[in-house]
Design a protein around this motif. Structure first.
Motif, PDB file in Angstrom:
ATOM      1  N   LEU A 160      22.981 -19.843  -6.266  1.00 48.49           N
ATOM      2  CA  LEU A 160      22.180 -19.681  -7.480  1.00 48.49           C
ATOM      3  C   LEU A 160      21.209 -18.518  -7.346  1.00 48.49           C
ATOM      4  CD1 LEU A 160      21.460 -23.370  -8.555  1.00 48.49           C
ATOM      5  CD2 LEU A 160      23.405 -21.885  -9.071  1.00 48.49           C
ATOM      6  N   SER A 161      20.713 -18.288  -6.157  1.00 49.92           N
ATOM      7  CA  SER A 161      19.847 -17.128  -5.938  1.00 49.92           C
ATOM      8  C   SER A 161      20.619 -15.834  -6.163  1.00 49.92           C
ATOM      9  CB  SER A 161      19.262 -17.166  -4.521  1.00 49.92           C
ATOM     10  OG  SER A 161      18.432 -18.297  -4.345  1.00 49.92           O
ATOM     11  N   ALA A 162      21.886 -15.818  -5.767  1.00 48.62           N
ATOM     12  CA  ALA A 162      22.722 -14.639  -5.996  1.00 48.62           C
ATOM     13  C   ALA A 162      22.902 -14.389  -7.489  1.00 48.62           C
ATOM     14  CB  ALA A 162      24.077 -14.815  -5.309  1.00 48.62           C
ATOM     15  N   LEU A 163      23.033 -15.456  -8.266  1.00 44.61           N
ATOM     16  CA  LEU A 163      23.121 -15.293  -9.724  1.00 44.61           C
ATOM     17  C   LEU A 163      21.804 -14.766 -10.277  1.00 44.61           C
ATOM     18  CD1 LEU A 163      25.058 -18.492 -10.916  1.00 44.61           C
ATOM     19  CD2 LEU A 163      25.954 -16.237 -10.325  1.00 44.61           C
ATOM     20  N   ALA A 164      20.695 -15.308  -9.793  1.00 40.36           N
ATOM     21  CA  ALA A 164      19.390 -14.844 -10.258  1.00 40.36           C
ATOM     22  C   ALA A 164      19.165 -13.374  -9.916  1.00 40.36           C
ATOM     23  CB  ALA A 164      18.288 -15.712  -9.654  1.00 40.36           C
ATOM     24  N   ASP A 165      19.701 -12.933  -8.794  1.00 40.17           N
ATOM     25  CA  ASP A 165      19.562 -11.533  -8.401  1.00 40.17           C
ATOM     26  C   ASP A 165      20.343 -10.604  -9.322  1.00 40.17           C
ATOM     27  OD1 ASP A 165      17.889 -12.131  -6.306  1.00 40.17           O
ATOM     28  OD2 ASP A 165      19.497 -12.216  -4.802  1.00 40.17           O
ATOM     29  N   ARG A 166      21.213 -11.173 -10.126  1.00 40.35           N
ATOM     30  CA  ARG A 166      21.936 -10.386 -11.135  1.00 40.35           C
ATOM     31  C   ARG A 166      21.190 -10.372 -12.476  1.00 40.35           C
ATOM     32  NH1 ARG A 166      28.412 -11.530 -10.890  1.00 40.35           N
ATOM     33  NH2 ARG A 166      28.755 -11.131  -8.671  1.00 40.35           N
ATOM     34  N   ASP A 167      19.938 -10.773 -12.454  1.00 38.72           N
ATOM     35  CA  ASP A 167      19.113 -10.852 -13.668  1.00 38.72           C
ATOM     36  C   ASP A 167      19.595 -11.926 -14.625  1.00 38.72           C
ATOM     37  OD1 ASP A 167      17.350  -8.834 -12.867  1.00 38.72           O
ATOM     38  OD2 ASP A 167      18.673  -7.264 -13.650  1.00 38.72           O
ATOM     39  N   LEU A 168      20.217 -12.957 -14.080  1.00 43.90           N
ATOM     40  CA  LEU A 168      20.575 -14.124 -14.883  1.00 43.90           C
ATOM     41  C   LEU A 168      19.452 -15.149 -14.788  1.00 43.90           C
ATOM     42  CD1 LEU A 168      24.337 -14.774 -13.984  1.00 43.90           C
ATOM     43  CD2 LEU A 168      23.452 -13.951 -16.154  1.00 43.90           C
ATOM     44  N   ASP A 169      19.112 -15.760 -15.917  1.00 40.16           N
ATOM     45  CA  ASP A 169      18.210 -16.905 -15.887  1.00 40.16           C
ATOM     46  C   ASP A 169      19.002 -18.118 -15.440  1.00 40.16           C
ATOM     47  OD1 ASP A 169      16.105 -15.399 -16.845  1.00 40.16           O
ATOM     48  OD2 ASP A 169      16.481 -15.905 -18.940  1.00 40.16           O
ATOM     49  N   VAL A 170      18.512 -18.826 -14.438  1.00 46.80           N
ATOM     50  CA  VAL A 170      19.235 -19.955 -13.859  1.00 46.80           C
ATOM     51  C   VAL A 170      18.410 -21.226 -14.016  1.00 46.80           C
ATOM     52  CG1 VAL A 170      20.223 -20.951 -11.761  1.00 46.80           C
ATOM     53  CG2 VAL A 170      20.404 -18.482 -12.177  1.00 46.80           C
ATOM     54  N   VAL A 171      19.050 -22.264 -14.564  1.00 46.76           N
ATOM     55  CA  VAL A 171      18.451 -23.587 -14.696  1.00 46.76           C
ATOM     56  C   VAL A 171      19.345 -24.558 -13.936  1.00 46.76           C
ATOM     57  CG1 VAL A 171      17.755 -25.423 -16.280  1.00 46.76           C
ATOM     58  CG2 VAL A 171      17.481 -23.017 -16.953  1.00 46.76           C
ATOM     59  N   ASN A 197      33.707 -23.481   0.293  1.00 47.82           N
ATOM     60  CA  ASN A 197      33.253 -22.105   0.115  1.00 47.82           C
ATOM     61  C   ASN A 197      33.378 -21.665  -1.341  1.00 47.82           C
ATOM     62  OD1 ASN A 197      32.722 -21.741   2.908  1.00 47.82           O
ATOM     63  ND2 ASN A 197      34.907 -21.450   3.270  1.00 47.82           N
ATOM     64  N   PHE A 198      32.764 -22.410  -2.241  1.00 46.42           N
ATOM     65  CA  PHE A 198      32.813 -22.013  -3.641  1.00 46.42           C
ATOM     66  C   PHE A 198      31.981 -20.739  -3.829  1.00 46.42           C
ATOM     67  CE2 PHE A 198      29.059 -24.600  -3.286  1.00 46.42           C
ATOM     68  CZ  PHE A 198      28.150 -24.084  -4.188  1.00 46.42           C
ATOM     69  N   ASP A 199      32.327 -19.946  -4.842  1.00 42.34           N
ATOM     70  CA  ASP A 199      31.711 -18.633  -5.028  1.00 42.34           C
ATOM     71  C   ASP A 199      31.392 -18.442  -6.506  1.00 42.34           C
ATOM     72  OD1 ASP A 199      30.988 -15.968  -5.097  1.00 42.34           O
ATOM     73  OD2 ASP A 199      32.526 -15.324  -3.676  1.00 42.34           O
ATOM     74  N   LEU A 200      30.175 -18.797  -6.915  1.00 41.32           N
ATOM     75  CA  LEU A 200      29.798 -18.678  -8.321  1.00 41.32           C
ATOM     76  C   LEU A 200      29.689 -17.227  -8.796  1.00 41.32           C
ATOM     77  CD1 LEU A 200      27.207 -21.557  -8.807  1.00 41.32           C
ATOM     78  CD2 LEU A 200      29.648 -21.520  -9.327  1.00 41.32           C
ATOM     79  N   PRO A 201      29.157 -16.302  -7.986  1.00 41.75           N
ATOM     80  CA  PRO A 201      29.164 -14.907  -8.441  1.00 41.75           C
ATOM     81  C   PRO A 201      30.573 -14.389  -8.727  1.00 41.75           C
ATOM     82  CG  PRO A 201      27.597 -15.169  -6.661  1.00 41.75           C
ATOM     83  CD  PRO A 201      28.349 -16.472  -6.755  1.00 41.75           C
ATOM     84  N   ALA A 202      31.539 -14.768  -7.884  1.00 45.09           N
ATOM     85  CA  ALA A 202      32.922 -14.340  -8.131  1.00 45.09           C
ATOM     86  C   ALA A 202      33.455 -14.974  -9.412  1.00 45.09           C
ATOM     87  CB  ALA A 202      33.813 -14.711  -6.940  1.00 45.09           C
ATOM     88  N   ALA A 203      33.119 -16.234  -9.628  1.00 44.02           N
ATOM     89  CA  ALA A 203      33.542 -16.901 -10.857  1.00 44.02           C
ATOM     90  C   ALA A 203      32.958 -16.208 -12.081  1.00 44.02           C
ATOM     91  CB  ALA A 203      33.122 -18.364 -10.824  1.00 44.02           C
ATOM     92  N   VAL A 244      36.914 -14.299 -11.638  1.00 49.89           N
ATOM     93  CA  VAL A 244      37.898 -14.831 -10.693  1.00 49.89           C
ATOM     94  C   VAL A 244      38.236 -16.269 -11.100  1.00 49.89           C
ATOM     95  CG1 VAL A 244      38.350 -15.458  -8.300  1.00 49.89           C
ATOM     96  CG2 VAL A 244      37.071 -13.368  -8.829  1.00 49.89           C
ATOM     97  N   PRO A 245      39.518 -16.579 -11.349  1.00 49.99           N
ATOM     98  CA  PRO A 245      39.872 -17.925 -11.808  1.00 49.99           C
ATOM     99  C   PRO A 245      39.521 -18.991 -10.776  1.00 49.99           C
ATOM    100  CG  PRO A 245      41.690 -16.390 -12.175  1.00 49.99           C
ATOM    101  CD  PRO A 245      40.684 -15.688 -11.304  1.00 49.99           C
ATOM    102  N   CYS A 246      38.887 -20.049 -11.249  1.00 49.96           N
ATOM    103  CA  CYS A 246      38.603 -21.200 -10.403  1.00 49.96           C
ATOM    104  C   CYS A 246      38.322 -22.382 -11.301  1.00 49.96           C
ATOM    105  CB  CYS A 246      37.412 -20.950  -9.471  1.00 49.96           C
ATOM    106  SG  CYS A 246      35.857 -20.663 -10.324  1.00 49.96           S
ATOM    107  N   GLY A 247      38.705 -23.554 -10.852  1.00 44.71           N
ATOM    108  CA  GLY A 247      38.441 -24.753 -11.624  1.00 44.71           C
ATOM    109  C   GLY A 247      39.003 -24.689 -13.027  1.00 44.71           C
TER     110      GLY A 247
END
Length: 386
Positions: free
Chosen positions: A45-56, A254-260, A264-267
């Protein structure tokens, strides 16, 4: 119904705010909280936030953390936590432990977190709902990551969200998020329960979740949380009505939310409806459980479904339950088919007296009326995912 060729990259390119829900099945082991899972989630989630995404973050795990703590201190590892009082007491013990672990995990990535405990009763009045929205907006403006959970310690059975999938969907409208990520113990949605059917096939994309028979698809739950795939798909359907896509993906390994987020297809990706409902209608339909129902004739059903009309007393043939004015109620056909939900302008006792009557007859029967409509079309959501 499904299509694996959807352009995920294009769909997710404009996402600016995301609600991530994580359940007990991901965060805990049989002994309590899984420290590695929390560390991994904070990093993602920190990696998502570093992309300027608001994370809840909407997080379960307080009860499991409380059980763990009680066992460490008292050795009462075999205590039964199935009753509400025990569950609420364990949550009271565990909520601080859960937040402490999150706070330390996110701090390693330079992120500040905030604890937000919500109750369903606290969101029932529009004023308090808007106040919660304003508080969360300010936290996000400060680049703080809100960590939201139900306040189990004070919630009663009648007023609880029931599961954090439901709470997560409500947080979409609370925060104005444009993506819902539901982390689960499964690798997405399958055409049958993979626990019972080893040959079950994954569903990469659900284009029209309203057409999906969720009840037939889901016949199992996790043994840790209160949700299961049924509640996740119901939450995804609600998100779709709001115009928000949902990703149901594994939160283990090893899930990867930034890649998703990069496509990248997942789930499983659940696409949003073409026509989104307003945030007001969403709140109206899902802030409370319906208190009763009205059964309408074919003419009224046609007017609601095909002509966008309000529901008038003349179209009501039967009243079920006992409710006051402004209660949320089901609107059904005489055969019991659910058409939707709405906020009723009359009490059940008043409706019993005026059902089947013309608008010009209402005052003579019950005196001054708040409205000619039993349920105004602006206070109604058809095809609600209750």
């Amino acid at each position: 119904m499904t299509n694996s060729d959807v352009d995920r990259t294009a769909l997710l390119a404009d996402v600016r705010r995301v609600v991530v829900k994580v359940g007990s099945a991901v965060l805990t082991t049989g002994d309590g909280l899984n420290a590695m899972a929390i560390e991994r989630l904070a990093a993602q989630l920190s990696a998502l936030a570093d992309r300027d995404l608001d994370v809840v973050l909407v997080s379960s795990g307080a009860v499991a953390a409380g059980r763990q703590r009680i066992c460490e201190r008292t050795q009462e590892c075999l205590r039964d936590y199935s009753d509400m009082a025990s569950r609420q007491a364990a949550s009271a013990v565990g909520q601080g432990r859960l937040m402490h672990d999150y706070d330390e995990a996110f701090a390693k990535h330079g992120k500040v977190t905030a604890q937000v405990l919500l109750t369903r009763s606290g969101l029932k009045t529009r004023e308090r709902f808007v106040n919660a929205c304003n508080t969360l907006e300010k936290l996000l403006e400060w680049q703080v990551i809100p960590i939201i959970n139900e306040n189990d310690t004070v919630s009663t059975h009648e007023l609880e969200f029931g599961d954090n999938d439901t709470l997560g969907a409500m947080c979409l409208v609370l925060t104005g998020a444009d993506l819902f990520i539901n982390l689960t113990s499964a690798d997405g949605v399958f055409d049958r329960n993979p626990d019972d059917h080893p040959d079950a096939k994954p569903i990469p994309v659900i284009e029209d979740i309203a057409a999906l028979d969720i009840e037939a698809l889901c016949d199992g739950e996790t043994n840790v949380g209160t949700g299961g795939m049924y509640s996740k798909l119901r939450a995804a359907r609600r998100a779709a009505q709001l115009g928000v896509p949902t990703m149901i993906v594994s939160g283990r390994g090893n899930f990867d939310l930034p890649a998703a987020m990069d496509g990248v297809p997942c789930g499983t990706l659940v696409l949003p409806d073409d026509k989104a409902v307003s945030s007001k209608k969403f709140w109206l339909a899902y802030h409370d459980d319906p208190s009763g129902a009205v059964l309408v004739d074919k003419g009224a059903a046609k007017a609601l479904l095909n002509r966008g009309k309000s529901l008038l007393p003349i179209g009501i043939r039967k009243v079920e339950g006992c409710f006051d004015r402004d209660a949320l109620i089901f609107i059904k056909t005489l055969e019991g088919e659910e058409l939707g939900v709405g906020m009723c302008n009359f009490s059940s006792s008043e409706l019993e007296r005026i059902k089947g009557k013309r608008s010009d007859e209402l005052t003579a029967i019950i005196g001054p009326t708040p409205s000619d409509e039993a349920v105004h079309r602006d206070n109604m959501l058809l095809d609600a995912a209750i």
